[in-house]
Write an enzyme that holds these catalytic residues in place. Structure first.
Site, short mmCIF file in Angstrom:
data_model
loop_
_atom_site.label_atom_id
_atom_site.label_comp_id
_atom_site.label_asym_id
_atom_site.label_seq_id
_atom_site.Cartn_x
_atom_site.Cartn_y
_atom_site.Cartn_z
N ARG A 14 -27.56 -17.88 -2.91
CA ARG A 14 -27.85 -16.72 -2.04
C ARG A 14 -27.00 -16.68 -0.78
NH1 ARG A 14 -32.96 -17.95 -3.65
NH2 ARG A 14 -33.70 -16.58 -5.30
N LYS A 16 -15.46 -6.85 2.83
CA LYS A 16 -15.68 -6.43 1.44
C LYS A 16 -15.14 -7.49 0.51
CE LYS A 16 -14.18 -1.95 1.41
NZ LYS A 16 -13.87 -0.77 0.57
N GLU A 52 0.89 -1.29 3.05
CA GLU A 52 -0.42 -1.14 3.72
C GLU A 52 -0.23 -1.06 5.25
OE1 GLU A 52 -3.04 -0.53 1.97
OE2 GLU A 52 -2.93 -1.65 0.08
N LYS A 82 -7.12 -1.70 11.25
CA LYS A 82 -8.28 -1.86 10.36
C LYS A 82 -9.48 -2.39 11.13
CE LYS A 82 -10.07 -3.36 5.96
NZ LYS A 82 -9.82 -3.78 4.59
N GLU A 123 -18.70 1.77 5.56
CA GLU A 123 -17.91 2.78 4.88
C GLU A 123 -18.67 4.09 4.66
OE1 GLU A 123 -16.12 1.41 1.22
OE2 GLU A 123 -14.26 2.38 1.77
N ARG A 142 -14.06 4.87 7.81
CA ARG A 142 -13.44 3.80 7.01
C ARG A 142 -12.72 4.39 5.79
NH1 ARG A 142 -15.90 -2.29 6.04
NH2 ARG A 142 -14.13 -3.04 4.87
N ASN A 152 -8.24 4.71 2.93
CA ASN A 152 -7.84 5.03 1.55
C ASN A 152 -6.67 5.99 1.48
OD1 ASN A 152 -9.69 3.42 0.11
ND2 ASN A 152 -11.30 4.82 0.74
N HIS A 182 -4.44 6.06 -1.53
CA HIS A 182 -5.06 5.21 -2.54
C HIS A 182 -5.62 5.96 -3.74
CE1 HIS A 182 -4.33 1.96 0.16
NE2 HIS A 182 -4.95 1.09 -0.61
N HIS A 208 -4.26 4.35 -6.92
CA HIS A 208 -5.09 3.75 -7.96
C HIS A 208 -4.82 4.39 -9.32
CE1 HIS A 208 -8.17 2.27 -4.78
NE2 HIS A 208 -7.32 1.31 -5.10
N HIS A 246 -0.10 -2.91 -6.64
CA HIS A 246 -0.92 -2.05 -5.77
C HIS A 246 -0.11 -1.46 -4.61
CE1 HIS A 246 -4.44 -0.63 -3.67
NE2 HIS A 246 -4.05 -1.29 -2.60
N1 LIG Z 1 -11.53 -6.59 0.23
C1 LIG Z 1 -10.77 -5.63 0.67
O1 LIG Z 1 -11.09 -4.94 1.63
C2 LIG Z 1 -9.46 -5.39 -0.01
C3 LIG Z 1 -8.51 -4.54 0.58
C4 LIG Z 1 -7.27 -4.40 -0.03
C5 LIG Z 1 -6.99 -5.07 -1.22
N2 LIG Z 1 -7.94 -5.87 -1.77
C6 LIG Z 1 -7.67 -6.63 -3.01
O2 LIG Z 1 -6.60 -7.52 -2.74
C7 LIG Z 1 -5.93 -7.81 -3.97
C8 LIG Z 1 -4.43 -7.75 -3.72
O3 LIG Z 1 -4.10 -8.76 -2.80
P1 LIG Z 1 -2.62 -9.38 -2.74
O4 LIG Z 1 -1.64 -8.28 -2.69
O5 LIG Z 1 -2.65 -10.40 -1.67
O6 LIG Z 1 -2.46 -10.00 -4.20
P2 LIG Z 1 -2.60 -11.52 -4.73
O7 LIG Z 1 -3.76 -12.18 -4.14
O8 LIG Z 1 -2.51 -11.43 -6.21
O9 LIG Z 1 -1.28 -12.22 -4.17
C9 LIG Z 1 -0.02 -11.78 -4.64
C10 LIG Z 1 0.81 -12.94 -5.20
O10 LIG Z 1 1.38 -13.66 -4.12
C11 LIG Z 1 1.07 -15.04 -4.23
N3 LIG Z 1 1.01 -15.56 -2.86
C12 LIG Z 1 0.10 -15.23 -1.91
N4 LIG Z 1 0.43 -15.81 -0.75
C13 LIG Z 1 1.55 -16.53 -0.96
C14 LIG Z 1 2.38 -17.36 -0.16
N5 LIG Z 1 2.14 -17.51 1.15
N6 LIG Z 1 3.44 -17.96 -0.74
C15 LIG Z 1 3.73 -17.77 -2.06
N7 LIG Z 1 3.00 -16.99 -2.87
C16 LIG Z 1 1.92 -16.38 -2.33
C17 LIG Z 1 -0.22 -15.08 -5.00
O11 LIG Z 1 -0.40 -16.34 -5.62
C18 LIG Z 1 0.01 -13.94 -6.01
O12 LIG Z 1 0.77 -14.40 -7.08
C19 LIG Z 1 -6.42 -6.79 -4.99
O13 LIG Z 1 -7.30 -7.44 -5.87
C20 LIG Z 1 -7.16 -5.78 -4.14
O14 LIG Z 1 -8.22 -5.16 -4.84
C21 LIG Z 1 -9.15 -6.05 -1.19
ZN LIG Z 2 -4.68 -0.99 -0.59
#
Ligand SMILES: NC(=O)c1ccc[n+]([C@@H]2O[C@H](COP(=O)([O-])OP(=O)(O)OC[C@H]3O[C@@H](n4cnc5c(N)ncnc54)[C@H](O)[C@@H]3O)[C@@H](O)[C@H]2O)c1
Ligand SMILES: [Zn+2]
Length: 351
Positions: free
Chosen positions: A118, A140, A182, A217, A227, A231, A235, A238, A242, A254
Site C-alpha cells: 500500500r 504521475k 518536450e 511543468k 489534472e 495541466r 499535452n 500530444h 500519440h 515519443h
Molecule cells: N509520468 C509522467 O508524467 C510522464 C510524462 C512524460 C512521459 N512519461 C513516460 O516516460 C517514458 C519515456 O521516457 P524516456 O524518454 O526517458 O524513455 P526511456 O525511459 O525509455 O529512456 C530512453 C532510453 O535512454 C536510455 N537512457 C536513459 N538515461 C540514460 C543515460 N543517462 N545514459 C544512457 N542511456 C540512458 C534508457 O535506458 C532507454 O533506452 C514513456 O513511457 C512516457 O509514457 C511519463
Molecule cells: Zn510527452
C-alpha cells in the site's frame, strides 16, 4: 538553493535538485539524513553498469533491481517482477525505492512504490533529458496495457527528485532530441524567452536550461496537481503525437512524434483562427533547427484521426485540442472539426 526547485505535492512540497553530481553527493546524503536503512534502486540493464552499481554502493543497505530496457516492458508483468524482487530483498514498509532511469523506469518503479504494501517511500532519479524536464515531475506513475499507453496508474509524490545532469553525457543523441522536443513544448506553453535560448544555444548550459524547462511543468503542476484544468496544456502536440506513435506501431519515438505534433498543433491554431499564420512557420523553424522531424510522411491521415479518437484526454466524447493563441499563450479548443484536422494531417503526411 539556486539549484533546487520546489514541487507542490498532495500533502507537502518536495525538492528537485538539478546539478552535476547529484547522484554522488546529494542523493546519498539525503538518504542518510532521512535515516533509511534499506534502499532498493530500481533501474534497467543499460543504466545498472553505468550508474546503478555505483549508486547502490553509496547507499546504506542498498540493493539493485535490474529490469529489461524499453517501453515494451512498461507493463504490469514487469511491476510484478519488481514486487517479487522487493520481497526477495526483504523490503518492508520502511524501505525506500529509488527509481533510477528514464521515464519508463520512473513510471514503473514509481507505480510499484505506490502500490507495494500500500505504498513505500520513493525518490525519483531521472537520467534521461525527458525524465528530467517532464516525467519525474508531478507524481504521475503507471504502466501500459496492450490496449494503450499509461492506462493504469496512480499519483505518487516522491520525497525528492535528483537530476544529475552529468549522466546526460551517455544519453544517446536521439534521446537527447526527444527531451528537447518536450523542452520546446514547455517553452511554447509557458516560457517564450526559453524558446529563443533553445534556438540560439540549444540546451547549454544544461543545468540552468533544464531547471528552467522543468520549472514550467513545476508551475503548472502547482496550479493543477490532479489534472483538472491547466495541466492539460502540457499535452500540447500530444494528441497528434500519440496518434503518430500508435499508427506507426511505436516505430516513432515519443519525442519525435511530439515534435511533429507541435507543428500540427501550430498549423491547426492558425487554421482555427487563433493565431497569426506566421506562428506555425516560426515553430517549424525552431523544430527543424533542433534536428527534430516536422513531418510524418507516409502515415495515413484517416488512420491518424481514428487513433486520436481513443486519446485518454477525450472528455464526453469530444476531442479537446491544446492550441496556441501565441507563444506562451496556450488555449483549449473543443470545437475543432474532423475536416480541419484531416486537412492538417494531409499537409504533414505527404511523401
Ligand atoms: N509520468 C509522467 O508524467 C510522464 C510524462 C512524460 C512521459 N512519461 C513516460 O516516460 C517514458 C519515456 O521516457 P524516456 O524518454 O526517458 O524513455 P526511456 O525511459 O525509455 O529512456 C530512453 C532510453 O535512454 C536510455 N537512457 C536513459 N538515461 C540514460 C543515460 N543517462 N545514459 C544512457 N542511456 C540512458 C534508457 O535506458 C532507454 O533506452 C514513456 O513511457 C512516457 O509514457 C511519463
Ligand atoms: Zn510527452
Amino acid at each position: 538553493m539556486a539549484d533546487t526547485l520546489s514541487i507542490q505535492g498532495a500533502d507537502a512540497t518536495y525538492p528537485m535538485i538539478v546539478r552535476p553530481g547529484a547522484l554522488v553527493d546529494d542523493l546519498p546524503r539525503f538518504v542518510a539524513g532521512h535515516g533509511f536503512t534499506r534502499v532498493v534502486v530500481v533501474t534497467n540493464i543499460t543504466l545498472a553498469p553505468l550508474y546503478g552499481e555505483g549508486l547502490v554502493g553509496r547507499l546504506p543497505g542498498g540493493h539493485l533491481i535490474v529490469l529489461p530496457d524499453g517501453e515494451e516492458y512498461k507493463t504490469l508483468a514487469t511491476v510484478e517482477t519488481i514486487y517479487t524482487r522487493l520481497l526477495e530483498e526483504d523490503a518492508d514498509r520502511s524501505t525506500l525505492v529509488v527509481a533510477l532511469g528514464g521515464g519508463v523506469i520512473g513510471d514503473m518503479a514509481g507505480f510499484a512504490a505506490a502500490t507495494f504494501m500500500r505504498g513505500v517511500a520513493l525518490v525519483q532519479a531521472p537520467t534521461s533529458l525527458l525524465a528530467m524536464v517532464d516525467s519525474s515531475i508531478g507524481g504521475k506513475v503507471g504502466v501500459d496495457l496492450p490496449q494503450g499507453k499509461n492506462l493504469v496508474g496512480a499519483f505518487k509524490d516522491p520525497l525528492a527528485v535528483f537530476a544529475d545532469t552529468s549522466v546526460l553525457a551517455t544519453l544517446p543523441d536521439v534521446e537527447l532530441r526527444c527531451g528537447l522536443a518536450e523542452m520546446l513544448k514547455h517553452a511554447l506553453i509557458g516560457d517564450p524567452p526559453l524558446l529563443d535560448h533553445l534556438l540560439a544555444r540549444g540546451i547549454e548550459p544544461a543545468e540552468a536550461i533544464i531547471r528552467r524547462a522543468a520549472a514550467v511543468k513545476v508551475g503548472i503542476v502547482a496550479e493543477d496537481r490532479l489534472e483538472r484544468g491547466p495541466r492539460a496544456f502540457l499535452n500540447l502536440g500530444h494528441t497528434f503525437g500519440h496518434a503518430i506513435e500508435k499508427v506507426s506501431s511505436y516505430q516513432w519515438k515519443h519525442g519525435q512524434a511530439v515534435a511533429v505534433g507541435l507543428v500540427a498543433a501550430a498549423r491547426l491554431s492558425a487554421h482555427h483562427g487563433l493565431c497569426s499564420p506566421e506562428l506555425p512557420e516560426q515553430i517549424e523553424r525552431v523544430i527543424e533547427s533542433s534536428k527534430l522531424p516536422t513531418r510524418c510522411p507516409g502515415l495515413d491521415p484517416v488512420q491518424l484521426w481514428n487513433a486520436m479518437q481513443h486519446d485518454k484526454k477525450r472528455q464526453d466524447g469530444t476531442l479537446r485540442f491544446v492550441l496556441l493563441e501565441g507563444i506562451g499563450r496556450p488555449a483549449i479548443a473543443k470545437d475543432v472539426t474532423r475536416d480541419e484536422v484531416i486537412d492538417i494531417l494531409k499537409e504533414l503526411t505527404i511523401v
